[in-house]
Design a protein around this motif. Structure first.
Motif, PDB file in Angstrom:
ATOM      1  N   ASN A   6       0.864  -1.188   0.000  1.00 32.34           N
ATOM      2  CA  ASN A   6       0.000   0.000   0.000  1.00 32.34           C
ATOM      3  C   ASN A   6       0.898   1.235   0.000  1.00 32.34           C
ATOM      4  O   ASN A   6       1.468   1.581   1.028  1.00 32.34           O
ATOM      5  CB  ASN A   6      -0.900  -0.018   1.245  1.00 32.34           C
ATOM      6  CG  ASN A   6      -1.723   1.248   1.358  1.00 32.34           C
ATOM      7  OD1 ASN A   6      -1.813   2.036   0.406  1.00 32.34           O
ATOM      8  ND2 ASN A   6      -2.337   1.458   2.524  1.00 32.34           N
ATOM      9  N   LYS A   8       0.029   4.285  -0.365  1.00 30.71           N
ATOM     10  CA  LYS A   8      -0.642   5.484   0.160  1.00 30.71           C
ATOM     11  C   LYS A   8      -0.428   6.664  -0.791  1.00 30.71           C
ATOM     12  O   LYS A   8      -0.365   6.479  -1.995  1.00 30.71           O
ATOM     13  CB  LYS A   8      -0.145   5.802   1.573  1.00 30.71           C
ATOM     14  CG  LYS A   8      -0.154   4.587   2.477  1.00 30.71           C
ATOM     15  CD  LYS A   8       0.040   4.952   3.903  1.00 30.71           C
ATOM     16  CE  LYS A   8       0.108   3.696   4.752  1.00 30.71           C
ATOM     17  NZ  LYS A   8      -0.337   3.881   6.096  1.00 30.71           N
ATOM     18  N   HIS A  94     -10.010   1.349   4.474  1.00 30.24           N
ATOM     19  CA  HIS A  94      -8.768   1.640   5.195  1.00 30.24           C
ATOM     20  C   HIS A  94      -9.056   2.682   6.284  1.00 30.24           C
ATOM     21  O   HIS A  94      -9.816   3.625   6.065  1.00 30.24           O
ATOM     22  CB  HIS A  94      -7.685   2.157   4.228  1.00 30.24           C
ATOM     23  CG  HIS A  94      -6.323   2.141   4.843  1.00 30.24           C
ATOM     24  ND1 HIS A  94      -5.920   3.087   5.763  1.00 30.24           N
ATOM     25  CD2 HIS A  94      -5.279   1.278   4.701  1.00 30.24           C
ATOM     26  CE1 HIS A  94      -4.682   2.806   6.150  1.00 30.24           C
ATOM     27  NE2 HIS A  94      -4.271   1.714   5.522  1.00 30.24           N
ATOM     28  N   GLU A 163      -6.226  -4.673  10.439  1.00 32.62           N
ATOM     29  CA  GLU A 163      -5.239  -3.616  10.674  1.00 32.62           C
ATOM     30  C   GLU A 163      -5.616  -2.835  11.940  1.00 32.62           C
ATOM     31  O   GLU A 163      -6.422  -1.898  11.871  1.00 32.62           O
ATOM     32  CB  GLU A 163      -5.219  -2.638   9.496  1.00 32.62           C
ATOM     33  CG  GLU A 163      -4.823  -3.242   8.183  1.00 32.62           C
ATOM     34  CD  GLU A 163      -4.149  -2.213   7.285  1.00 32.62           C
ATOM     35  OE1 GLU A 163      -3.004  -2.449   6.891  1.00 32.62           O
ATOM     36  OE2 GLU A 163      -4.751  -1.173   6.978  1.00 32.62           O
ATOM     37  N   SER A 167      -1.697   0.370  15.368  1.00 32.77           N
ATOM     38  CA  SER A 167      -0.448  -0.279  14.926  1.00 32.77           C
ATOM     39  C   SER A 167       0.062   0.292  13.596  1.00 32.77           C
ATOM     40  O   SER A 167       1.230   0.105  13.245  1.00 32.77           O
ATOM     41  CB  SER A 167      -0.697  -1.788  14.800  1.00 32.77           C
ATOM     42  OG  SER A 167       0.452  -2.442  14.358  1.00 32.77           O
ATOM     43  N   ILE A 168      -0.822   0.982  12.865  1.00 31.14           N
ATOM     44  CA  ILE A 168      -0.436   1.474  11.531  1.00 31.14           C
ATOM     45  C   ILE A 168       0.591   2.596  11.640  1.00 31.14           C
ATOM     46  O   ILE A 168       0.331   3.634  12.267  1.00 31.14           O
ATOM     47  CB  ILE A 168      -1.678   1.939  10.734  1.00 31.14           C
ATOM     48  CG1 ILE A 168      -2.587   0.729  10.470  1.00 31.14           C
ATOM     49  CG2 ILE A 168      -1.281   2.619   9.430  1.00 31.14           C
ATOM     50  CD1 ILE A 168      -3.865   1.057   9.756  1.00 31.14           C
ATOM     51  N   GLY A 169       1.753   2.351  11.085  1.00 29.07           N
ATOM     52  CA  GLY A 169       2.808   3.360  11.036  1.00 29.07           C
ATOM     53  C   GLY A 169       3.422   3.719  12.378  1.00 29.07           C
ATOM     54  O   GLY A 169       4.144   4.703  12.494  1.00 29.07           O
ATOM     55  N   GLY A 200      -2.123  -6.263   8.694  1.00 29.47           N
ATOM     56  CA  GLY A 200      -1.439  -5.021   8.353  1.00 29.47           C
ATOM     57  C   GLY A 200      -1.229  -4.166   9.592  1.00 29.47           C
ATOM     58  O   GLY A 200      -2.077  -4.117  10.490  1.00 29.47           O
ATOM     59  N   GLY A 201      -0.105  -3.484   9.646  1.00 33.42           N
ATOM     60  CA  GLY A 201       0.216  -2.605  10.776  1.00 33.42           C
ATOM     61  C   GLY A 201       1.670  -2.783  11.133  1.00 33.42           C
ATOM     62  O   GLY A 201       2.041  -3.761  11.788  1.00 33.42           O
ATOM     63  N   SER A 202       2.512  -1.868  10.620  1.00 30.60           N
ATOM     64  CA  SER A 202       3.934  -1.840  10.984  1.00 30.60           C
ATOM     65  C   SER A 202       4.699  -3.109  10.647  1.00 30.60           C
ATOM     66  O   SER A 202       5.666  -3.455  11.338  1.00 30.60           O
ATOM     67  CB  SER A 202       4.102  -1.515  12.471  1.00 30.60           C
ATOM     68  OG  SER A 202       3.697  -0.198  12.726  1.00 30.60           O
ATOM     69  N   VAL A 203       4.274  -3.838   9.615  1.00 32.36           N
ATOM     70  CA  VAL A 203       5.061  -5.016   9.210  1.00 32.36           C
ATOM     71  C   VAL A 203       6.397  -4.515   8.662  1.00 32.36           C
ATOM     72  O   VAL A 203       6.439  -3.586   7.845  1.00 32.36           O
ATOM     73  CB  VAL A 203       4.323  -5.831   8.117  1.00 32.36           C
ATOM     74  CG1 VAL A 203       5.197  -7.001   7.639  1.00 32.36           C
ATOM     75  CG2 VAL A 203       2.987  -6.338   8.641  1.00 32.36           C
ATOM     76  N   LEU A 221      -0.545  -6.856   4.563  1.00 29.01           N
ATOM     77  CA  LEU A 221      -0.760  -5.567   3.896  1.00 29.01           C
ATOM     78  C   LEU A 221       0.321  -4.641   4.468  1.00 29.01           C
ATOM     79  O   LEU A 221       0.383  -4.421   5.680  1.00 29.01           O
ATOM     80  CB  LEU A 221      -2.173  -5.051   4.199  1.00 29.01           C
ATOM     81  CG  LEU A 221      -2.587  -3.687   3.658  1.00 29.01           C
ATOM     82  CD1 LEU A 221      -2.337  -3.561   2.171  1.00 29.01           C
ATOM     83  CD2 LEU A 221      -4.073  -3.430   3.931  1.00 29.01           C
ATOM     84  N   ILE A 222       1.158  -4.151   3.590  1.00 26.56           N
ATOM     85  CA  ILE A 222       2.366  -3.459   4.058  1.00 26.56           C
ATOM     86  C   ILE A 222       2.382  -2.031   3.539  1.00 26.56           C
ATOM     87  O   ILE A 222       2.312  -1.796   2.325  1.00 26.56           O
ATOM     88  CB  ILE A 222       3.623  -4.227   3.573  1.00 26.56           C
ATOM     89  CG1 ILE A 222       3.526  -5.698   4.003  1.00 26.56           C
ATOM     90  CG2 ILE A 222       4.896  -3.586   4.119  1.00 26.56           C
ATOM     91  CD1 ILE A 222       4.430  -6.623   3.220  1.00 26.56           C
ATOM     92  N   GLY A 223       2.452  -1.082   4.454  1.00 22.93           N
ATOM     93  CA  GLY A 223       2.473   0.331   4.070  1.00 22.93           C
ATOM     94  C   GLY A 223       3.899   0.824   3.901  1.00 22.93           C
ATOM     95  O   GLY A 223       4.554   0.562   2.886  1.00 22.93           O
ATOM     96  N   GLY A 224       4.403   1.512   4.909  1.00 20.53           N
ATOM     97  CA  GLY A 224       5.718   2.152   4.868  1.00 20.53           C
ATOM     98  C   GLY A 224       6.815   1.294   4.235  1.00 20.53           C
ATOM     99  O   GLY A 224       7.493   1.739   3.299  1.00 20.53           O
TER     100      GLY A 224
HETATM  101  C1  PEP Z   1      -1.333   0.472   6.032  1.00 19.38           C
HETATM  102  O1  PEP Z   1      -1.494   1.683   6.041  1.00 19.38           O
HETATM  103  O2  PEP Z   1      -2.136  -0.267   5.427  1.00 19.38           O
HETATM  104  C2  PEP Z   1      -0.189  -0.088   6.749  1.00 19.38           C
HETATM  105  C3  PEP Z   1      -0.182  -1.343   7.038  1.00 19.38           C
HETATM  106  O3  PEP Z   1       0.821   0.799   7.032  1.00 19.38           O
HETATM  107  P1  PEP Z   1       2.207   0.485   7.796  1.00 19.38           P
HETATM  108  O4  PEP Z   1       2.731  -0.820   7.286  1.00 19.38           O
HETATM  109  O5  PEP Z   1       3.073   1.633   7.456  1.00 19.38           O
HETATM  110  O6  PEP Z   1       1.868   0.408   9.249  1.00 19.38           O
END
Ligand code: PEP
Length: 241
Positions: A6, A8, A94, A163, A167-169, A200-203, A221-224
């Motif tokens: 993701n 973003k 989201h 998510e 935990s996100i970011g 998802g969340g800070s993976v 689900l991976i953001g950053g």
């Molecule tokens: C997200 O926003 O879907 C997410 C998982 O972000 P992050 O990995 O940066 O926590």
């Protein structure tokens, strides 16, 4: 295992060069059974599509409008338009969009329109820190699932992304035992016809070593970390090492 990137509101045409490494990796034996799905901002979907045309990396969007018809909705994009430019997935619900006012009813309409357009839906659910601290996690998840998937027919095209918002970011993450319990609870809600479940969340490249031990999960689900090709590849490699 599914690895959903993701991006973003990040990325521009220059970022396309960073994909070369991932494309190479996707064609190597090292990818094992990993399935990669990129969800860049709308502006980059077509460019990603061209980049990925000779490989198995799939493509998704980060949201869509709830209308399945074309119409006078300035600034919006519907699920048909996404399918038309090569997306096969869409992230819906989201927390960053829920925070901007998307409620369960709107999310439900979006999911229905995405399914109608033959997109696979990555349906995000999760509780806030205060809901977690009040012991309401299961209650919140049940409500989000019930309302979000109300009268949704093709559940086989739904992926649930759990998510936790806190935990996100943030780098904060649940202990494996607690996460496993929640994933099992989500599965229990579906009785029989189980959707794929992502976390998802800070993976990141460190905690994946623990997260991969949760056998009830179907992916992440991976953001950053997904915006950096090397980190994204490392997460996949470590999952299988
Ligand atoms: C997200 O926003 O879907 C997410 C998982 O972000 P992050 O990995 O940066 O926590």
């Amino acid at each position: 295992m599914y690895f959903v990137a993701n991006w973003k509101m990040f990325g521009n045409l220059k970022s396309l060069n960073t994909l070369d490494k991932v494309i190479k990796f996707s064609k190597s034996k090292e990818i094992k059974k990993g399935r990669l799905i990129y969800c860049p901002p709308y502006t980059l979907i077509s460019s990603f599509y061209k980049k990925f045309k000779n490989c198995l990396i799939d493509l998704g969007a980060q949201n869509c409008h709830e209308s399945d018809a074309y119409g006078s909705y300035t600034g919006f994009i519907n699920s048909k338009m996404l399918k038309n430019i090569g997306a096969n997935y869409v992230i819906i619900g989201h927390s960053e969009n829920r925070k901007k006012g998307e409620n369960d009813k709107l999310i439900n309409l979006k999911i229905k329109s995405a399914i109608k357009a033959k997109l696979k839906v990555i349906f995000c659910i999760g509780e806030t820190l205060s809901e977690k601290n009040k012991g309401k996690t299961k209650l919140i998840l049940s409500k989000q699932i019930r309302l979000g998937l109300n009268k949704v027919q093709k559940k086989s095209n739904i992926f649930i992304a759990y998510e936790p918002i806190w935990s996100i970011g943030t780098g904060k993450i649940l202990k494996n035992r607690d996460l496993d319990q929640i994933i099992k609870f989500i599965k229990y809600k579906f009785k029989g016809k189980l959707p794929k479940i992502l976390y998802g969340g800070s993976v990141n490249t460190q905690n994946i070593n623990d997260l991969k031990k949760i056998s009830s999960l179907d992916g992440f689900l991976i953001g950053g970390a997904s915006q950096n090709a090397k980190k994204f590849i490392d997460i996949v490699k470590k999952t299988y090492s």
